[in-house]
Design an enzyme around this catalytic site. Structure first.
Site, PDB file in Angstrom:
ATOM      1  N   ALA A 155      12.112   0.689  -7.792  1.00 10.73           N
ATOM      2  CA  ALA A 155      11.226  -0.462  -8.011  1.00 10.73           C
ATOM      3  C   ALA A 155      12.007  -1.772  -7.899  1.00 10.73           C
ATOM      4  CB  ALA A 155      10.504  -0.339  -9.349  1.00 10.73           C
ATOM      5  N   ASP A 178       7.915  12.533  -3.932  1.00  6.37           N
ATOM      6  CA  ASP A 178       8.277  11.122  -4.039  1.00  6.37           C
ATOM      7  C   ASP A 178       9.793  10.954  -4.211  1.00  6.37           C
ATOM      8  OD1 ASP A 178       7.457   8.287  -4.343  1.00  6.37           O
ATOM      9  OD2 ASP A 178       8.285   8.544  -6.351  1.00  6.37           O
ATOM     10  N   LYS A 228       6.990   3.842   0.892  1.00  9.38           N
ATOM     11  CA  LYS A 228       8.160   4.650   1.272  1.00  9.38           C
ATOM     12  C   LYS A 228       7.946   5.474   2.540  1.00  9.38           C
ATOM     13  CE  LYS A 228       8.050   6.223  -2.996  1.00  9.38           C
ATOM     14  NZ  LYS A 228       7.436   5.140  -3.756  1.00  9.38           N
ATOM     15  N   LYS A 280      12.868   9.267  -1.807  1.00 11.48           N
ATOM     16  CA  LYS A 280      13.826   8.275  -2.286  1.00 11.48           C
ATOM     17  C   LYS A 280      15.271   8.691  -2.007  1.00 11.48           C
ATOM     18  CE  LYS A 280      10.751   6.518  -5.899  1.00 11.48           C
ATOM     19  NZ  LYS A 280      10.474   6.419  -7.347  1.00 11.48           N
ATOM     20  N   THR A 303       0.835  -1.200   0.000  1.00 14.38           N
ATOM     21  CA  THR A 303       0.000   0.000   0.000  1.00 14.38           C
ATOM     22  C   THR A 303       0.874   1.255   0.000  1.00 14.38           C
ATOM     23  OG1 THR A 303      -0.119   0.386   2.400  1.00 14.38           O
ATOM     24  CG2 THR A 303      -1.571  -1.314   1.493  1.00 14.38           C
TER      25      THR A 303
END
Length: 813
Positions: free
Chosen positions: A610, A677, A578, A681, A554
C-alpha cells in the site's frame, strides 16, 4: 513627433473608435501627432472575398458589398450627431460606389488581377481613417486627413510592394514640415507605385506604415495600439499562464514576430530600429496597462524572453551520397526556391553534407517540390540524389532571448522538457548568436509543446500536473479527498498545481480541461457521459496536455490492458492495480520498456505494501549496485489482520467477514485467502529484483481446505468457511501449542518464490506484527548480517491512496 497606430479591433466599432479618440484627446503631445489607422476589423477579409467572388463571376460579392456599406454607414450614425450625418454619409457612399464599380468591372471581365485586388483592399483603411479624422474634428481637435498613397512610394509588386525609402522619406518630411494640424490621420497598409497606382504593404502592413513615417520623421516614439496589453511570453490562447513582457530588444521582438507573434507585423521593426526609436505596444481597451516597450537591451529577468510558433510547416529534405563533397548543391536548391518565390523559414544541414533540410509554408510545398525536382532531374535520374522528400502537418516552436547566450544548458533544458513529454523533434535550428532555438514538431503537439516550454522557462515557481483518474471507489475517493486537502500546500511548498482533468468509474466519465472541482466531484461525475474506455483513452490522447498522468484505482484487467497505449503517448501511469505487473513477464517488461522509451513514468508503489516505500526501497538498492539474496515478507494486510484477530474462541468466518467490512480485503476475499494476491506481490518484487518469473513459477502452500475455492460466489465461500471451521481451529491450535503465531509469508530466494501459512516464534521479526501491518525483510549483499526492514500499515484505503498520491507527485519530481 510621435506616431500612434491603431489596429483593426481598435477601430472595429463605434465604441472602439470613440475610445481611440478619447486616447488621442488625452494625449500629451510633443509636436504633431501622426495617427495611422487600420481598416475596421474583418473588413479587409470581406474586401478580398468581394474581389475573388467578382473574379469568379459569382454575384454573392454584391451582398458582401452591402454588408460593408451597412457597417460603415451604421458607424457614421453612431459616431456623429444627426445634424452632421447627411454630408458624411454622402462621402462614404461616394467611396463605396467607386468600390462597387470596380467590383462590377472585375465581374464583367471575369478576372481579378493583383493590381485590382490592391485597389479593392485599400478602401478599408481609406474609410476608417477618414471617419476618425472627421470624429476628431467634431470633438474640437485640430485634425487633418492625408492619403498615405501620396507619401509612401513603392515598386509595382502588387500584393506585397517594396518601399522606395529615399522617395518616401522625402515625401513624408516635406508634408509634415508644412503641416500645422495637431493630429494627422493616415490610412495604413496602402501606398502607391511610381505610376500612382495603389499598392499594399502586405497583411499587417498598417504597422509598417507607422514605422515608415516614424523613421522618416525621427519620431520620439512609435506606439502600436492593439487589443492586448503588449507582447506576451507565449500566445495566451494556447498558454493560459503567459505573462506580459514589459521590455524587449528590437532583435528579440523581430525574432518573435517572424515566428508567429501576431502583435506586431515583422517588417515594422527594421525602420525604427535603424533610428533607435522605441516601439511601445499598448492596449486600446486598457490604456493604463504598461504594455511592452521595444528598445535596446535592458536587464532580463529570464534567460528566455518569449516563445512563439508557426503552424502549417512542411519540411523539404534533399539527400543523397552524390551531394557529399560537391559544391553548389545548396546554391542550386535555394535558387530553385527563389524561382518559385518560396520563402524559406528554417534551414538545417547535416555535417556529413549528405542532406539539407529547409522548412517552408505548407501552401508552398507542392511548387517547391516541382521546382527542386526539376532543378536536380539529372542527379535524380542518375540516382546520385533522391527525389525531394516532403513532410507536412508540422509546426515550428521557437525560444527567443538575447540573454540565452549567457546561460549554459538552454538547449538541453528545452529538448529535455520536450522529450519528457513525448514530443518528437523532427529538425532543429540555432543561430550562432544564440538568440533563437527553433524545433520542428508535429502540429498536433504545438499547444502541449508551448505549455511545456513555458513551464520550464517562465513558471519557475509552479508546475502543473494533469491527472486522469479511473476508479472512484474506496481508494479513489480517499485519493480525491487527500488531493483536495493538500492543494494549497502543494502549490505553496512544492510549486505543484495538481488538476483533475477527468474522472471515471464503471458507469460514468467526466472531462474538464480547466480541472474538476474536488468539493463536488461526485455531482460532476454523475453529470458526465456514459463510461466508454476506448473513448476515454482517445479523449485523454487528443487533449495532449503536458505532465499528463493516468491513475488506475481499479482492480480491472481491462483497464490494466490499456497502460501501453497511454505510455506510448508519453502519458505517465500510476496504479494500485496489480494485474499488469503480475501478468506475463513479457507484458510487464514491455510496459517498463515503453515507459523508458517514451519518457513516461510507470509507477506502482502501492502494488506491494500500500503506502509503504517497499518498491522504491528495492529500486534504490538495485540502482546503487546492491544484489538481492532473499526477500521474506508478510505482504497481505488483510491476511495479517485476519490471523491477528483469529484467536481462541473466534470464528474464522466472522474474522474474515470483519476484515472485508473494514475494507482490508478485496471485494472478493477469495483473492486474499487463496494467496493469489500475495503471489502477485512477491512476483512483482522478484521481477523488480531482476528475476524473470511467471505466476506459475511460484509455489503456493494453500491453507484452505480442498474445494473451498471452487464455489460460485462470495456467500457460498463464506458457507465453506463455516463448514470447515474445525480445519482453521486446528491450524490455530497447532501454532499455539508451540507458542507461535500464524502468518501468511511470501519468500523469494535464489530465483525461486513461494507463499504459504507459517507459524513463527517470538524471536522472529514477524511475530509481533500487529493489525493490518505489512513487513518486508531484504537480505542483500550489503545487508547480509542484518536484513533491511520495511514495516507499517499495508492495507486500507487511506494508506493506499497516500501511496498513489506520492507516485503522482513523483512523476514530475
Amino acid at each position: 513627433m510621435q506616431v500612434l497606430k491603431f489596429g483593426g479591433t481598435s477601430v472595429g466599432s463605434t465604441q472602439a473608435i470613440e475610445q481611440v479618440c478619447q486616447i488621442v484627446a488625452n494625449y500629451k503631445r510633443k509636436g504633431t501627432l501622426a495617427l495611422v489607422v487600420s481598416a475596421m476589423s474583418g473588413t479587409t477579409d470581406k474586401l478580398i472575398q468581394c474581389g475573388q467572388l467578382a473574379g469568379l463571376q459569382q454575384e454573392q460579392y454584391k451582398s458582401l458589398l452591402q454588408e460593408i456599406e451597412d457597417r460603415h454607414l451604421d458607424t457614421i450614425r453612431g459616431l456623429f450627431p444627426i445634424t452632421m450625418q447627411s454630408s458624411l454619409l454622402s462621402q462614404v457612399k461616394k467611396q463605396l460606389n467607386q468600390l462597387e464599380s470596380l467590383c462590377d468591372g472585375i465581374f464583367q471581365v471575369g478576372e481579378l488581377s493583383a493590381r485590382s485586388l490592391d485597389k479593392i483592399m485599400s478602401f478599408g483603411e481609406l474609410l476608417s481613417s477618414w471617419m476618425i479624422a472627421e470624429k476628431l474634428k467634431q470633438l474640437g481637435i485640430s485634425a487633418a486627413w492625408k492619403d498615405s498613397r501620396e507619401l509612401i512610394a513603392t515598386d509595382a509588386q502588387f500584393g506585397h510592394a517594396l518601399v522606395d525609402f529615399d522617395t518616401t522619406d522625402h515625401q513624408v518630411t516635406s508634408y509634415f514640415q508644412h503641416q500645422n494640424a495637431a493630429v494627422v490621420v493616415l490610412p495604413g497598409f496602402i501606398a502607391a507605385s511610381a505610376g500612382k497606382e495603389t499598392t499594399t504593404l502586405g497583411r499587417g502592413g498598417s504597422d509598417y506604415t507607422a514605422a515608415i513615417v516614424a523613421a522618416a520623421m525621427d519620431a520620439s516614439v512609435l506606439e502600436i495600439w492593439t487589443d492586448v496589453s503588449g507582447m506576451m511570453t507565449a500566445d495566451p490562447r494556447l498558454v493560459p499562464q503567459a505573462i506580459p513582457i514589459p521590455r524587449i530588444s528590437y532583435e528579440e521582438a523581430m525574432e518573435l514576430s517572424h515566428f508567429g507573434a501576431k502583435v506586431i507585423y515583422p517588417p515594422t521593426i527594421q525602420p525604427v530600429m535603424n533610428r533607435r526609436i522605441p516601439i511601445w505596444i499598448k492596449n486600446t481597451f486598457a490604456a493604463d496597462d504598461y504594455g511592452t516597450l521595444i528598445q535596446d537591451n535592458g536587464e532580463k529577468t529570464f534567460p528566455v524572453t518569449g516563445i512563439s510558433g508557426i503552424q502549417k510547416i512542411a519540411l523539404l529534405t534533399l539527400e543523397g551520397s552524390g551531394m557529399v563533397g560537391i559544391p553548389g548543391f545548396s546554391k542550386r536548391l535555394f535558387d530553385a526556391l527563389l524561382r518559385e518565390k518560396v520563402n524559406v523559414i528554417l534551414i538545417t544541414q547535416s555535417s556529413s553534407e549528405h542532406s539539407i533540410t529547409v522548412g517552408v509554408h505548407e501552401d508552398d510545398m507542392l511548387k517547391a517540390k516541382v521546382g527542386i525536382d526539376s532543378e536536380f532531374v539529372q542527379e535524380i535520374h542518375d540516382k546520385r540524389i533522391e527525389p525531394l522528400i516532403v513532410e507536412k502537418d508540422l509546426a515550428i516552436v521557437a525560444v527567443v532571448g538575447d540573454n540565452m547566450k549567457n546561460h549554459h544548458g538552454m538547449s538541453g533544458k528545452l529538448f529535455g522538457a520536450l522529450g519528457r513529454n513525448a514530443i518528437n523533434v523532427r529538425a532543429i535550428a540555432q543561430g550562432s548568436t544564440e538568440k533563437n532555438i527553433s524545433a520542428v514538431i508535429s502540429k498536433n503537439d504545438v499547444r502541449k509543446a508551448l505549455n511545456v516550454i513555458h513551464e520550464v522557462f517562465f513558471e519557475t515557481e509552479t508546475r502543473q500536473i494533469n491527472v486522469f483518474v479511473a476508479g472512484t471507489g474506496n481508494v479513489g475517493g480517499k485519493l480525491l479527498e487527500q488531493l483536495q486537502l493538500q492543494q494549497a500546500y502543494l502549490l505553496k511548498e512544492l510549486g505543484l498545481q495538481v488538476r483533475i482533468i477527468a474522472l471515471a468509474n464503471s458507469r460514468k466519465m467526466r472531462f474538464s480541461e480547466s480541472g474538476i472541482q474536488l468539493d463536488n466531484w461526485k455531482e460532476e461525475l454523475e453529470a458526465g457521459h456514459e463510461m466508454d474506455l476506448e473513448q476515454f483513452m482517445q479523449r485523454v490522447q487528443s487533449m495532449n496536455l503536458r505532465n499528463s498522468v493516468f491513475v488506475d484505482n481499479t482492480a480491472s484487467e481491462t483497464v490494466a490492458g490499456v497502460y501501453s497505449t497511454f505510455l506510448q503517448h508519453g502519458i505517465s501511469v500510476v496504479t494500485c492495480n496489480k494485474i499488469a505487473c503480475s501478468s506475463e513477464y513479457n507484458n510487464y517488461k514491455k510496459l517498463k520498456d515503453l515507459a523508458r522509451k517514451f519518457n513516461a513514468s510507470f509507477l506502482f508503489e502501492t502494488n506491494v505494501g500500500a503506502g509503504l516505500p517497499v518498491i522504491n526501497t528495492l529500486n534504490d538498492l538495485i540502482r546503487s549496485g546492491d544484489k538481492v539474496q532473499t526477500i521474506e515478507a508478510v505482504l497481505s494486510g488483510s491476511l495479517n489482520f485476519v490471523f491477528n484477530h483469529f484467536v481462541n474462541g473466534a470464528s474464522f468466518r466472522e474474522v474474515v467477514k470483519a476484515a472485508q467490512d473494514e475494507g482490508y480485503t478485496e471485494p472478493d476475499p477469495r483473492i486474499d485467502l487463496s494467496g493469489k494476491d500475495v503471489m502477485r506481490k512477491i512476483l512483482i518484487l522478484a521481477r523488480e529484483s531482476g528475476a524473470v518469473l511467471e505466476m506459475d513459477d511460484i509455489t503456493n502452500h494453500s491453507f484452505l481446505p480442498a474445494g473451498s475455492l471452487d464455489v460460485k460466489d462470495v456467500p457460498a465461500f463464506y458457507e465453506q468457511l463455516s463448514v470447515h471451521a474445525d480445519h482453521f481451529n486446528n491450524l490455530l491450535k497447532a501454532a499455539a501449542e508451540k507458542g507461535e503465531r500464524l502468518k501468511f509469508v511470501a519468500r523469494y530466494h535464489n530465483g525461486e518464490a513461494s507463499v504459504g501459512l507459517q507459524s513463527v516464534g517470538p524471536q522472529h521479526p514477524f511475530y509481533q506484527l500487529e493489525g493490518k501491518d505489512n513487513i518486508v525483510l531484504f537480505t542483500t549483499s550489503r545487508y547480509s548480517a542484518q536484513p533491511l526492514i520495511v514495516k507499517g500499515a499495508g492495507a486500507g484505503a487511506d494508506v493506499t491512496a497516500s501511496g498513489i498520491f506520492a507516485d503522482i507527485i513523483r512523476t514530475v519530481r
